[in-house]
Design a protein around this motif. Structure first.
Motif, PDB file in Angstrom:
ATOM      1  N   LEU A 101      49.741  57.832  13.058  1.00 60.73           N
ATOM      2  CA  LEU A 101      48.357  58.246  13.211  1.00 60.73           C
ATOM      3  C   LEU A 101      47.519  57.910  11.982  1.00 60.73           C
ATOM      4  N   GLN A 102      48.096  58.055  10.791  1.00 61.96           N
ATOM      5  CA  GLN A 102      47.327  57.805   9.575  1.00 61.96           C
ATOM      6  C   GLN A 102      46.849  56.371   9.502  1.00 61.96           C
ATOM      7  N   ALA A 103      47.743  55.427   9.837  1.00 64.02           N
ATOM      8  CA  ALA A 103      47.348  54.018   9.794  1.00 64.02           C
ATOM      9  C   ALA A 103      46.300  53.713  10.859  1.00 64.02           C
ATOM     10  N   LEU A 104      46.460  54.310  12.034  1.00 62.67           N
ATOM     11  CA  LEU A 104      45.516  54.049  13.112  1.00 62.67           C
ATOM     12  C   LEU A 104      44.127  54.578  12.802  1.00 62.67           C
ATOM     13  N   THR A 105      44.050  55.627  11.981  1.00 61.47           N
ATOM     14  CA  THR A 105      42.756  56.225  11.657  1.00 61.47           C
ATOM     15  C   THR A 105      42.306  55.885  10.239  1.00 61.47           C
ATOM     16  N   ALA A 106      42.966  54.918   9.601  1.00 55.60           N
ATOM     17  CA  ALA A 106      42.601  54.542   8.237  1.00 55.60           C
ATOM     18  C   ALA A 106      41.168  54.032   8.175  1.00 55.60           C
ATOM     19  N   GLY A 107      40.534  54.275   7.046  1.00 57.23           N
ATOM     20  CA  GLY A 107      39.143  53.864   6.896  1.00 57.23           C
ATOM     21  C   GLY A 107      38.943  52.377   6.741  1.00 57.23           C
ATOM     22  N   THR A 108      39.955  51.683   6.241  1.00 60.92           N
ATOM     23  CA  THR A 108      39.851  50.236   6.015  1.00 60.92           C
ATOM     24  C   THR A 108      41.061  49.548   6.626  1.00 60.92           C
ATOM     25  N   THR A 109      40.827  48.589   7.508  1.00 62.99           N
ATOM     26  CA  THR A 109      41.920  47.877   8.159  1.00 62.99           C
ATOM     27  C   THR A 109      41.582  46.393   8.311  1.00 62.99           C
ATOM     28  N   THR A 110      42.609  45.584   8.447  1.00 65.67           N
ATOM     29  CA  THR A 110      42.444  44.179   8.811  1.00 65.67           C
ATOM     30  C   THR A 110      43.296  43.891  10.031  1.00 65.67           C
ATOM     31  N   ALA A 111      42.853  42.937  10.834  1.00 60.28           N
ATOM     32  CA  ALA A 111      43.601  42.535  12.019  1.00 60.28           C
ATOM     33  C   ALA A 111      44.711  41.567  11.626  1.00 60.28           C
ATOM     34  N   VAL A 112      45.621  41.313  12.565  1.00 60.78           N
ATOM     35  CA  VAL A 112      46.666  40.316  12.333  1.00 60.78           C
ATOM     36  C   VAL A 112      46.016  38.956  12.097  1.00 60.78           C
ATOM     37  N   GLY A 113      46.346  38.316  10.996  1.00 59.06           N
ATOM     38  CA  GLY A 113      45.778  37.018  10.664  1.00 59.06           C
ATOM     39  C   GLY A 113      44.509  37.087   9.835  1.00 59.06           C
ATOM     40  N   GLU A 114      43.976  38.289   9.606  1.00 56.38           N
ATOM     41  CA  GLU A 114      42.737  38.438   8.831  1.00 56.38           C
ATOM     42  C   GLU A 114      43.051  38.748   7.368  1.00 56.38           C
ATOM     43  N   VAL A 115      42.350  38.086   6.468  1.00 51.26           N
ATOM     44  CA  VAL A 115      42.406  38.368   5.029  1.00 51.26           C
ATOM     45  C   VAL A 115      40.980  38.633   4.562  1.00 51.26           C
ATOM     46  N   ARG A 116      40.756  39.751   3.867  1.00 50.08           N
ATOM     47  CA  ARG A 116      39.395  40.130   3.507  1.00 50.08           C
ATOM     48  C   ARG A 116      39.306  40.600   2.064  1.00 50.08           C
ATOM     49  N   ARG A 117      38.204  40.242   1.414  1.00 49.56           N
ATOM     50  CA  ARG A 117      37.899  40.693   0.053  1.00 49.56           C
ATOM     51  C   ARG A 117      36.920  41.847   0.127  1.00 49.56           C
ATOM     52  N   GLN A 118      37.138  42.852  -0.718  1.00 50.43           N
ATOM     53  CA  GLN A 118      36.273  44.031  -0.717  1.00 50.43           C
ATOM     54  C   GLN A 118      36.047  44.505  -2.145  1.00 50.43           C
ATOM     55  N   VAL A 119      34.824  44.916  -2.439  1.00 49.67           N
ATOM     56  CA  VAL A 119      34.482  45.455  -3.760  1.00 49.67           C
ATOM     57  C   VAL A 119      34.233  46.949  -3.619  1.00 49.67           C
TER      58      VAL A 119
END
Length: 313
Positions: A101-119
Motif C-alpha cells: 500500500l505504501q508504494a501504491l500511495t507514494a507521493g512520487t512515482t515513475t512508470a516502467v521505463g520512465e527516468v525523471r529528474r526532480q529538484v
C-alpha cells in the motif's frame, strides 16, 4: 515458468480442447511452484491482453488462486526453487508489480521505463529510475526520503537540516554527497560517488560508512563489506545502460527494470560478456544489438514474454 508460458499458449490456441485442459489441470496440481508460476504468467498477460481465460476450469482455478492469500515472503520462499532466467523474470515482475500500500500511495512515482529528474525545495537533485516509488518529507527539523521500490540517484544540497534516506532494510545518512540507493527485494544497495554515506541496518543497528568510490548491500539484519562502486551505474540517469565486461545475466536483469513483461536469459548464455552503451528508452533496439553482437537469439513467446536463448547453429 517457461512451462507455465507454454501451457498458456497451448490453452489459448485450443480453448475447447477438454483433454488439453485436463492435462493442464494435472500439471497445475503437481506442485505449488506450478500454481505460483501460472499466476505469474496469467497476471503479466493481463497487462498486455484483456483476453480472459476461456476454459471454464481454468477460470475457476484462477479465481481460486486470486482468493488465496499469500504474503510476499511466502511467495518468494516458494520461488527459491526456481532457477536461472525464470528467477530473473520473477524478480523483474516482483519489482514492477509493486503491491504494498505504501508504494501504491507514494507521493512520487515513475512508470516502467520512465527516468525523471526532480529538484526538491531545498535544492537537492533527484533522478528516479524506472518503476520507482518514494515519499519526500521536508520540515523544519529534517529532510527525509523514504524509498519503497526502484532506485534513486541523489545529489544533496548543503544545509543545516540532516538528510536521511529510509528503506525497508534500514537508513542512510549522507555526509554531503552524491550517491544512489536501490531497493532490491529485502536488500538495499548503496553506491557512493562523492562524499560519504553512513548505512544502518533496521533490526540489528549494524553500521558502516561507505566513502566515495565504494558501495555496499544490506538488509534489516546483516550488512556486507564495502565493494568498489561502479561509476557507470549512474548512466541510467541519462537514459543509458553502460556495460563494461558485464555478464549477460546481470545486463538483462538491469534491462528488465525498463521493460514491461517478462525478460529473461537462458542460464547457458548468462555468463557471456557484454560491452557497450545501450539506450534504455528502446529495449527492443537493445535486444537487437545483443543479437547482432553475441551468439544469442531473441525468443518471443508472446510480445510480453521474451527470453534470450543460445543462437541456433
Amino acid at each position: 515458468m517457461e512451462q507455465a508460458a507454454d501451457w498458456f499458449a497451448r490453452l489459448r490456441a485450443a480453448p475447447a480442447d477438454a483433454a488439453l485442459r485436463g492435462q493442464w489441470q494435472q500439471w497445475l496440481e503437481q506442485q505449488e511452484q506450478h500454481r505460483i508460476a501460472w499466476t505469474y504468467v496469467e497476471r503479466i498477460s493481463q497487462r498486455f491482453d484483456s483476453l480472459q481465460p476461456q476454459a471454464g476450469a481454468a477460470h475457476q482455478t484462477l479465481a481460486s488462486l486470486r482468493r488465496t492469500q499469500r504474503s510476499r515472503r511466502q511467495v518468494l520462499s516458494s520461488l527459491c526453487v526456481l532457477s536461472g532466467g525464470a528467477t530473473l523474470g520473477w524478480l523483474g515482475w516482483q519489482r514492477h508489480w509493486v503491491d504494498d500500500l505504501q508504494a501504491l500511495t507514494a507521493g512520487t512515482t515513475t512508470a516502467v521505463g520512465e527516468v525523471r529528474r526532480q529538484v526538491l525545495a531545498d535544492g537537492t537533485l533527484l533522478w528516479l529510475n524506472s518503476a520507482t516509488a518514494l515519499d519526500v518529507q521536508l520540515d523544519g527539523q529534517r529532510r527525509l526520503l523514504t524509498l519503497y521500490s526502484g532506485e534513486v540517484l541523489i545529489e544533496t544540497a548543503a544545509e543545516a537540516r540532516p538528510f536521511q534516506v529510509q528503506t525497508r532494510a534500514g537508513s542512510l545518512v549522507p555526509l554531503g554527497t552524491r550517491f544512489s540507493v536501490r531497493q532490491q527485494g529485502a536488500r538495499t544497495l548503496l553506491n557512493v560517488y562523492d562524499g560519504a554515506v553512513r548505512a544502518t541496518c533496521a533490526a540489528s543497528a549494524i553500521q558502516r560508512v561507505a566513502n566515495a568510490g565504494q558501495g555496499l548491500g544490506f538488509d534489516a539484519s546483516t550488512m556486507a563489506a564495502t565493494t568498489p562502486a561502479c561509476a557507470q551505474r549512474q548512466a541510467w540517469s541519462q537514459g543509458l545502460l553502460v556495460a563494461q565486461d558485464m555478464p549477460l545475466g546481470d545486463f538483462i536483469a538491469e534491462l528488465a527494470d525498463h521493460r514491461r513483461g517478462h525478460l529473461a536469459v537462458n542460464p547457458l548464455i548468462a555468463s557471456l560478456r557484454v560491452m557497450g552503451t545501450y539506450p534504455l528508452n528502446d529495449t527492443d533496439q537493445v535486444l537487437a544489438m545483443l543479437e547482432s553482437a553475441l551468439p544469442v537469439r531473441v525468443s518471443r513467446r508472446f510480445d510480453w514474454w521474451v527470453t534470450l536463448e543460445p543462437a541456433e547453429k
